[in-house]
Motif scaffolding. Structure first.
Motif, PDB file in Angstrom:
ATOM      1  N   ASP A  80      -1.279  -5.693  -2.464  1.00 55.98           N
ATOM      2  CA  ASP A  80      -2.475  -5.584  -3.291  1.00 55.98           C
ATOM      3  C   ASP A  80      -3.260  -4.330  -2.891  1.00 55.98           C
ATOM      4  OD1 ASP A  80      -5.501  -6.140  -3.858  1.00 55.98           O
ATOM      5  OD2 ASP A  80      -4.405  -7.548  -5.130  1.00 55.98           O
ATOM      6  N   GLU A 119      -6.274  -3.339  -3.603  1.00 58.84           N
ATOM      7  CA  GLU A 119      -7.658  -3.589  -3.199  1.00 58.84           C
ATOM      8  C   GLU A 119      -7.720  -3.998  -1.733  1.00 58.84           C
ATOM      9  OE1 GLU A 119     -11.493  -6.396  -4.457  1.00 58.84           O
ATOM     10  OE2 GLU A 119      -9.588  -6.570  -5.528  1.00 58.84           O
ATOM     11  N   LEU A 120      -6.782  -4.845  -1.317  1.00 59.07           N
ATOM     12  CA  LEU A 120      -6.737  -5.274   0.077  1.00 59.07           C
ATOM     13  C   LEU A 120      -6.360  -4.108   0.991  1.00 59.07           C
ATOM     14  CD1 LEU A 120      -6.901  -7.797   1.982  1.00 59.07           C
ATOM     15  CD2 LEU A 120      -4.416  -7.886   1.798  1.00 59.07           C
ATOM     16  N   SER A 126      -6.919  -0.927   0.566  1.00 57.60           N
ATOM     17  CA  SER A 126      -8.053  -0.027   0.684  1.00 57.60           C
ATOM     18  C   SER A 126      -9.125  -0.607   1.595  1.00 57.60           C
ATOM     19  CB  SER A 126      -8.633   0.253  -0.706  1.00 57.60           C
ATOM     20  OG  SER A 126      -9.755   1.104  -0.623  1.00 57.60           O
ATOM     21  N   ALA A 127      -9.399  -1.914   1.454  1.00 58.07           N
ATOM     22  CA  ALA A 127     -10.414  -2.560   2.291  1.00 58.07           C
ATOM     23  C   ALA A 127      -9.997  -2.556   3.760  1.00 58.07           C
ATOM     24  CB  ALA A 127     -10.644  -3.992   1.819  1.00 58.07           C
ATOM     25  N   GLU A 173     -18.883 -16.521   3.107  1.00 58.50           N
ATOM     26  CA  GLU A 173     -18.812 -15.084   2.901  1.00 58.50           C
ATOM     27  C   GLU A 173     -18.424 -14.381   4.194  1.00 58.50           C
ATOM     28  OE1 GLU A 173     -21.543 -11.396   1.214  1.00 58.50           O
ATOM     29  OE2 GLU A 173     -22.253 -13.470   1.135  1.00 58.50           O
ATOM     30  N   GLY A 222     -16.230  -6.110   4.907  1.00 61.61           N
ATOM     31  CA  GLY A 222     -15.671  -5.906   3.585  1.00 61.61           C
ATOM     32  C   GLY A 222     -14.234  -6.374   3.497  1.00 61.61           C
ATOM     33  N   PHE A 223     -13.473  -6.136   4.563  1.00 61.20           N
ATOM     34  CA  PHE A 223     -12.081  -6.581   4.577  1.00 61.20           C
ATOM     35  C   PHE A 223     -11.991  -8.105   4.518  1.00 61.20           C
ATOM     36  CE2 PHE A 223      -8.478  -7.981   7.323  1.00 61.20           C
ATOM     37  CZ  PHE A 223      -7.460  -7.691   6.434  1.00 61.20           C
ATOM     38  N   ARG A 253     -14.193 -10.222   3.298  1.00 56.80           N
ATOM     39  CA  ARG A 253     -14.593 -10.699   1.968  1.00 56.80           C
ATOM     40  C   ARG A 253     -13.488 -10.473   0.944  1.00 56.80           C
ATOM     41  NH1 ARG A 253     -19.538  -8.550   3.814  1.00 56.80           N
ATOM     42  NH2 ARG A 253     -19.122  -6.530   2.871  1.00 56.80           N
ATOM     43  N   THR A 254     -12.853  -9.316   1.028  1.00 55.41           N
ATOM     44  CA  THR A 254     -11.749  -9.037   0.102  1.00 55.41           C
ATOM     45  C   THR A 254     -10.605 -10.004   0.328  1.00 55.41           C
ATOM     46  OG1 THR A 254     -12.323  -6.689   0.033  1.00 55.41           O
ATOM     47  CG2 THR A 254     -10.106  -7.284  -0.668  1.00 55.41           C
ATOM     48  N   THR A 294     -11.514 -13.466  -1.068  1.00 59.11           N
ATOM     49  CA  THR A 294     -11.500 -13.476  -2.531  1.00 59.11           C
ATOM     50  C   THR A 294     -10.076 -13.493  -3.078  1.00 59.11           C
ATOM     51  OG1 THR A 294     -13.598 -12.274  -2.623  1.00 59.11           O
ATOM     52  CG2 THR A 294     -12.237 -12.253  -4.600  1.00 59.11           C
ATOM     53  N   LEU A 295      -9.216 -12.652  -2.516  1.00 58.89           N
ATOM     54  CA  LEU A 295      -7.837 -12.573  -2.998  1.00 58.89           C
ATOM     55  C   LEU A 295      -7.067 -13.858  -2.684  1.00 58.89           C
ATOM     56  CD1 LEU A 295      -6.930  -8.888  -2.089  1.00 58.89           C
ATOM     57  CD2 LEU A 295      -7.464  -9.828  -4.335  1.00 58.89           C
TER      58      LEU A 295
END
Length: 273
Positions: A46, A48-49, A51-52, A222, A226-227, A229-230, A233-234
């Motif tokens: 993924d 997004e993951l 990048s985070a 939460e 950022g990692f 949280r990503t 969420t995923l």
């Protein structure tokens, strides 16, 4: 009396199924280590993951004094590029699976403190392939862990370890209730149709519940980074999709049962006529 008994047994089967299906899914995809690793391995590619994780890693290197702050953005971009260009290689997925095993161990080893994930395997994979993308070499700390949940979250997750036991007990209740509803019914075809309708209701209720509850759970747990949280969420998105696959199969089987039951009822009615 028999119709009432059949109805009550069918209602018991429906209620038990509403609890049992999620328990069995959790048992197979969360509580079981191999099942969880297989389930979460789909996240490795993924973007997004990736990048985070690269952002978190670059920030951690800066905070430890291993990377000049002026190179933080360049390091993050370089590691993102490496992750996306090597995500199809077996070593990348293996490194990700190692991090997920560490998370599972953190969640179910009976320890204390916040939930963490050991990300050194992924970090070593990425930094070892930076090559000339950065003017400095990066050494991955052995204690590179990311907090992804609080100690309270650990307590809640640890309770899922009993999901297999309770799931199998629930499945036994469902089977017994279904059998009782079928054999107590005066019209077996109508019983089949009724049980099929119950399966459709179970699938629909659980689908709506999972769509509503997942965002609420994420709001309460939460992540601190950022990692984290990503990742949360995923994982929630993949869990919803995976459970939806189970529910679709249940709904299809229920629909088939309804058709078969009504067809059988119609055939019996013609024969009597």
């Amino acid at each position: 009396m028999r119709p009432f008994t059949s109805f009550v047994a069918g209602l018991v089967a429906l209620v038990a199924a509403l609890v049992t299906v999620p328990l069995l899914w959790v048992s197979a995809n969360v509580a079981d280590e191999d099942g969880y690793v297989t389930f979460s391995s789909r996240l490795a590619t993924d973007e997004e993951l990736q990048s985070a994780f690269a952002d978190y890693l670059a920030d951690d290197f800066v905070s430890r004094g291993l990377l000049p702050e002026r190179l933080q953005e360049a390091a993050s971009s370089a590691m993102t590029v490496v992750a996306r260009s090597t995500s199809n290689r077996p070593g990348f997925v293996s490194a990700w699976e190692d991090t997920q095993r560490s998370f599972h161990t953190s969640a179910f080893d009976g320890g204390t403190g916040p939930l963490t994930v050991q990300v050194a395997p992924m970090a070593e994979f990425l930094t070892g392939r930076l090559g000339d993308l950065l003017p400095v070499s990066l050494a991955v700390p052995a204690d590179l862990v990311v907090p992804v949940g609080t100690e309270q979250d650990r307590t809640q997750v640890a309770r899922l370890d009993q999901s297999r036991t309770f799931g199998l007990l629930g499945l036994l209740v469902v089977v017994i209730a279904v059998a009782a509803s079928f054999f107590a019914a005066r019209s077996r075809p109508l019983a089949i149709a009724g049980l099929g309708l119950g399966a459709i209701v179970v699938a629909g209720v659980l689908r709506v519940a999972s769509s509503v509850l997942a965002p609420e759970v994420l709001d309460r747990t939460e992540g601190q980074t950022g990692f984290a949280r990503t990742l949360q969420t995923l994982l929630a998105d993949r869990a919803s999709d995976s459970l939806a696959g189970w529910l679709t199969s249940i709904a299809v089987c229920g629909a088939v049962a309804v058709v078969v039951g009504l067809a059988g009822r119609a055939i019996m009615g013609r024969q009597r006529a």
